[in-house]
Design a protein around this motif. Sequence first.
Motif, PDB file in Angstrom:
ATOM      1  N   GLN A   1       8.053   0.214   8.754  1.00  0.00           N
ATOM      2  CA  GLN A   1       9.480   0.080   8.480  1.00  0.00           C
ATOM      3  C   GLN A   1      10.078  -1.171   9.143  1.00  0.00           C
ATOM      4  O   GLN A   1      11.008  -1.779   8.620  1.00  0.00           O
TER       5      GLN A   1
ATOM      6  N   LEU B   1      11.596  -8.249   6.473  1.00  0.00           N
ATOM      7  CA  LEU B   1      11.607  -8.917   5.173  1.00  0.00           C
ATOM      8  C   LEU B   1      13.034  -8.995   4.613  1.00  0.00           C
ATOM      9  O   LEU B   1      13.483 -10.046   4.145  1.00  0.00           O
TER      10      LEU B   1
ATOM     11  N   LEU C   1       9.517  -4.028   6.860  1.00  0.00           N
ATOM     12  CA  LEU C   1      10.495  -3.960   5.758  1.00  0.00           C
ATOM     13  C   LEU C   1      11.836  -4.542   6.210  1.00  0.00           C
ATOM     14  O   LEU C   1      12.430  -5.391   5.536  1.00  0.00           O
ATOM     15  N   LYS C   2      12.298  -4.111   7.389  1.00  0.00           N
ATOM     16  CA  LYS C   2      13.574  -4.626   7.912  1.00  0.00           C
ATOM     17  C   LYS C   2      13.505  -6.132   8.088  1.00  0.00           C
ATOM     18  O   LYS C   2      14.443  -6.865   7.796  1.00  0.00           O
TER      19      LYS C   2
ATOM     20  N   CYS D   1       5.390  -3.105   3.604  1.00  0.00           N
ATOM     21  CA  CYS D   1       6.734  -2.532   3.786  1.00  0.00           C
ATOM     22  C   CYS D   1       6.650  -1.015   3.908  1.00  0.00           C
ATOM     23  O   CYS D   1       7.361  -0.402   4.704  1.00  0.00           O
ATOM     24  N   ASN D   2       5.802  -0.419   3.083  1.00  0.00           N
ATOM     25  CA  ASN D   2       5.670   1.040   3.107  1.00  0.00           C
ATOM     26  C   ASN D   2       5.021   1.528   4.389  1.00  0.00           C
ATOM     27  O   ASN D   2       5.338   2.601   4.893  1.00  0.00           O
TER      28      ASN D   2
END
Lengths: 223, 223
Positions: free
Chosen positions: A123, A129, A126-127, A119-120
């Motif tokens: 990006q 997930l 992350l979105k 996630c880090n």
Amino acid sequence: MHPIAENISKIDLFKPLSFNSIENIIKSGDNIIKNFEKKEPILFRTEPVDDLMVLIFGEVVTEMSDFNGKVMQVERIKSPSLLAPGFVFASKNISPVDIISDEKTTILYISKSQILKYCNENQDFLKSLLEVISKKVIFLSQKLYFNSMKSIKEKIIFYLMQLYNQQGKTYEIILPVSIEEMSHIFGVARPSLSREFLKLEECGIIKKEGNKILLLNKNELYF
Amino acid sequence: MHPIAENISKIDLFKPLSFNSIENIIKSGDNIIKNFEKKEPILFRTEPVDDLMVLIFGEVVTEMSDFNGKVMQVERIKSPSLLAPGFVFASKNISPVDIISDEKTTILYISKSQILKYCNENQDFLKSLLEVISKKVIFLSQKLYFNSMKSIKEKIIFYLMQLYNQQGKTYEIILPVSIEEMSHIFGVARPSLSREFLKLEECGIIKKEGNKILLLNKNELYF
């Protein structure tokens, strides 16, 4: 491409990742790949879901049993797919179901800390997930809502009316999901749902053309 | 501390943030604070949920209506709290309910991109966000499950048996939620739930001492 990597890349969550990153997930010593024989338990109810489980090959069923030991099948999940993605990050991450392989099955376990690392680094991952888990919230909200309705006809009509309002009140509605998915949202058997659609067509209330629904008699749809 | 910042800091999602970071959220030109009068609509059903809505002061109700215009109240939410956190990051982020202020209300809108920025800057915030959304998944899964049970007695007994299994099969169970929260999970009125607990006590099946439940007659709990 490696067949494991190929299957991972088909899962929505991993779509933002490059083939290279996916191959690194497999190679990483922090993630584990396990094989299960047919009918082998993968996770017991009351066990915590500490890793993200990625079903790479095979098929599993999730089961519950009551205290008389009567087993009920809850869901059948085909690969490639995520198992219980909504549970990994919850503080009370206890599985409510047993997960059992229904044929030879391969599962990749990705630890929470690895997921946070991805996630880090990315990006879009992350979105993706957040979207996967949020999709579960929406699916369950809808299902809960349709559960409160008694007849399948009532469920269909309410669903069509929701879409009618969302799609700018046009008499030609596009179904955003397949009949199969709709049957999961409604919590009914797929053939029963198809039968009810046919009945609505026979009564001249709607006409179904592929994923398009024509509302022929909107007054009939008010109930 | 600023009273808005103070209320934000009480919400689980924001607990990993320092007071300084919280004050920066309020000051940031990217986030908007809006005030609503009593009975003013905040969000209409079928509108997309594009920002994270933080209810800072006041109280809202969420409502649905059927096509005859009959309005049903779905939920009452008190400040400080998040509104619809499970919808913001979904691809189909359409609100299924109207949100209406039930008294003078203040809402902070944080854009998706700002939330993602906070996730990148602070891994504990990211974990907290994943936890908040996952908690919704678990709540809805449980609710859906308990919905399928007919009587309140059946729901209580099944819930206690789940906890019994999770807490190492001891005859002294700790309730992880209040009766109020349990009534939400079960989808029943709180007084009805309390009444049913009393009945189980009167029958000598359980004894309730605060958040502790003693299973006095486990055979009676099998059904």
